[in-house]
Design an enzyme around this catalytic site. Structure first.
Site, PDB file in Angstrom:
ATOM      1  N   GLU A  41      -6.269 -18.328  36.299  1.00  0.00           N
ATOM      2  CA  GLU A  41      -4.979 -17.671  36.021  1.00  0.00           C
ATOM      3  C   GLU A  41      -4.387 -17.069  37.295  1.00  0.00           C
ATOM      4  O   GLU A  41      -5.110 -16.561  38.148  1.00  0.00           O
ATOM      5  CB  GLU A  41      -5.200 -16.552  34.996  1.00  0.00           C
ATOM      6  CG  GLU A  41      -3.923 -15.804  34.630  1.00  0.00           C
ATOM      7  CD  GLU A  41      -4.047 -15.093  33.307  1.00  0.00           C
ATOM      8  OE1 GLU A  41      -4.019 -15.776  32.265  1.00  0.00           O
ATOM      9  OE2 GLU A  41      -4.177 -13.865  33.319  1.00  0.00           O
TER      10      GLU A  41
ATOM     11  N   ARG B 279       3.378 -11.748  22.090  1.00  0.00           N
ATOM     12  CA  ARG B 279       4.310 -10.677  21.770  1.00  0.00           C
ATOM     13  C   ARG B 279       4.598  -9.851  23.013  1.00  0.00           C
ATOM     14  O   ARG B 279       5.736  -9.502  23.288  1.00  0.00           O
ATOM     15  CB  ARG B 279       3.695  -9.764  20.693  1.00  0.00           C
ATOM     16  CG  ARG B 279       4.662  -8.691  20.239  1.00  0.00           C
ATOM     17  CD  ARG B 279       3.974  -7.577  19.491  1.00  0.00           C
ATOM     18  NE  ARG B 279       3.130  -6.782  20.382  1.00  0.00           N
ATOM     19  CZ  ARG B 279       2.434  -5.726  19.991  1.00  0.00           C
ATOM     20  NH1 ARG B 279       2.446  -5.362  18.720  1.00  0.00           N
ATOM     21  NH2 ARG B 279       1.698  -5.044  20.853  1.00  0.00           N
TER      22      ARG B 279
ATOM     23  N   ASP C  44       3.055  -6.362  25.407  1.00  0.00           N
ATOM     24  CA  ASP C  44       2.773  -4.969  25.053  1.00  0.00           C
ATOM     25  C   ASP C  44       4.079  -4.233  24.830  1.00  0.00           C
ATOM     26  O   ASP C  44       5.079  -4.490  25.519  1.00  0.00           O
ATOM     27  CB  ASP C  44       1.953  -4.296  26.175  1.00  0.00           C
ATOM     28  CG  ASP C  44       0.487  -4.711  26.084  1.00  0.00           C
ATOM     29  OD1 ASP C  44      -0.017  -4.810  24.952  1.00  0.00           O
ATOM     30  OD2 ASP C  44      -0.122  -4.955  27.142  1.00  0.00           O
TER      31      ASP C  44
ATOM     32  N   ALA D 196       3.999 -12.057  17.841  1.00  0.00           N
ATOM     33  CA  ALA D 196       3.977 -13.370  18.494  1.00  0.00           C
ATOM     34  C   ALA D 196       4.376 -14.479  17.521  1.00  0.00           C
ATOM     35  O   ALA D 196       4.985 -15.480  17.912  1.00  0.00           O
ATOM     36  CB  ALA D 196       2.588 -13.635  19.064  1.00  0.00           C
TER      37      ALA D 196
ATOM     38  N   LYS E 282      -0.709 -16.699  12.546  1.00  0.00           N
ATOM     39  CA  LYS E 282      -0.173 -17.151  13.847  1.00  0.00           C
ATOM     40  C   LYS E 282      -0.538 -18.619  14.078  1.00  0.00           C
ATOM     41  O   LYS E 282       0.289 -19.414  14.504  1.00  0.00           O
ATOM     42  CB  LYS E 282      -0.746 -16.241  14.936  1.00  0.00           C
ATOM     43  CG  LYS E 282      -0.111 -16.381  16.271  1.00  0.00           C
ATOM     44  CD  LYS E 282      -0.269 -15.127  17.115  1.00  0.00           C
ATOM     45  CE  LYS E 282      -1.602 -14.960  17.772  1.00  0.00           C
ATOM     46  NZ  LYS E 282      -1.602 -13.855  18.758  1.00  0.00           N
TER      47      LYS E 282
END
Ligand code: FAD
Length: 294
Positions: free
Chosen positions: A17, A107, A109, A127, A168
């Site tokens: 990442e 979503r 924070d 989300a 989800k």
């Protein structure tokens, strides 16, 4: 290429990442780190999205560059909380136009100053609302979602958290990536429970190599993760010696990954935090394992 198709071709997948810069003056250093990590040819690289969308331009730019210039598949993150419909729709369109195939739908924070305001009128409260928006746009992204082996801090309990996670996934998540964790047993327990709840999509285990003592506090604050005594002992012993701490932190993360692979978890994502040397050392430590990748 879509990540779910890549996972099917691989015995093990190791990915890294990067996070985009907050300001333009450090963009060059992030670009260099991205290029160095991409040179390791990981299975894919994810690019995070700044809280509140502050670094959105860079997220897209870096994700595009990873694919087009460095020949590594990318996963662009996108958050929706406190955003307008227009902004989110425009971002989805930008991602489409840029040829992005993989999107992590989050979503985000809740910004501190908005934590106590009434959110009932917000376009995107979770989300799942973003996933619905992506589906409605007709974009053919491979969609990822976040999951929490130690329960999301806002959830009442794990049962509720997993029920929301199922919604989800049913809305269109093709895979899930976990929050960082430092005790693999927590992941194994979580995997058992979500499989029992009917969640069958691939789960990528998120591993954060802790390479300095300060990072420990930040990581716990951010994720609420449980720190096993074995890890605390390492920090107590080596925290004051930066090089020793870095080596021990990388060894701990490597050990976690080997245990995950040995126990049947096939996809591991390293929160490499723009540190090519950390990514490279972990990859080297696993070379004989991930080298046998067909
Ligand atoms: P959600 O899935 O919406 O869940 C948030 C909470 O709401 C949970 O408690 C859930 O149980 C509950 N919930 C979900 N749906 C409903 C519903 N319909 N009704 C009631 N409750 C519900 N943040 C960034 O800003 N940028 C990033 O790039 C980024 N990348 C991340 C990558 C990973 C792998 C992870 C694990 C987190 C990342 N985050 C990022 C942090 C993330 O934005 C926060 O953890 C955030 O608080 C929750 O995001 P989510 O997408 O999991 O939210």
């Amino acid at each position: 290429m879509k990540l779910i198709d890549i996972f099917q071709q691989r015995k093990y997948s190791l990915s890294f990442e990067v996070f985009p810069p907050k300001t333009s003056d450090v963009y060059d250093s992030v670009k260099t780190a991205t290029e160095q990590i991409a040179a390791l040819k990981p299975v894919f690289m994810s690019v995070t999205y700044g809280a509140g969308g502050g670094t959105s331009r860079y997220t897209l730019d870096i994700a595009k560059r990873i694919r087009e210039e460095f020949g590594v598949e990318s996963l662009a993150h996108l958050t929706c909380v406190s955003s307008t419909k227009e902004t989110v729709k425009a971002r989805i369109e930008d991602f489409k136009q840029a040829g992005i195939e993989n999107v992590m739908a989050l979503r985000g924070d809740i910004p501190t100053d908005l934590q106590n305001v009434d959110r009932s009128g917000w376009c995107y409260r979770h989300a799942v609302d973003l996933i619905a928006e992506i589906k409605e746009s007709g974009a053919d992204f491979c969609i990822g979602g976040a999951c929490y082996p130690e329960v999301h801090p806002e959830s009442r309990d794990q049962k509720e958290d997993i029920a929301r996670l199922k919604e989800k996934v049913d809305a269109g998540c093709d895979f899930l990536t976990t929050q960082m964790f430092f005790d693999n047993n927590l992941l194994y327990n979580f995997l058992y429970k979500i499989r029992e709840a009917g969640i069958t999509v691939p789960v990528i285990a998120g591993i954060m190599p802790i390479t300095n003592a300060k990072q420990v506090e930040r990581a716990i604050k951010l994720s609420g993760s449980f720190m096993p005594q074995r890890f605390k002992t390492i920090v107590d012993r080596f925290g004051g010696d930066p090089l020793a701490m870095k080596q021990a932190g990388i060894a701990y993360a490597t050990d976690q990954i080997i245990d995950l692979f040995a126990n049947g978890v096939t996809n591991v994502h390293v929160y490499s935090m723009n540190k090519p040397d950390v990514a490279e050392t972990i990859q080297k430590n696993l070379s004989q394992i991930i080298g046998k990748n067909s």
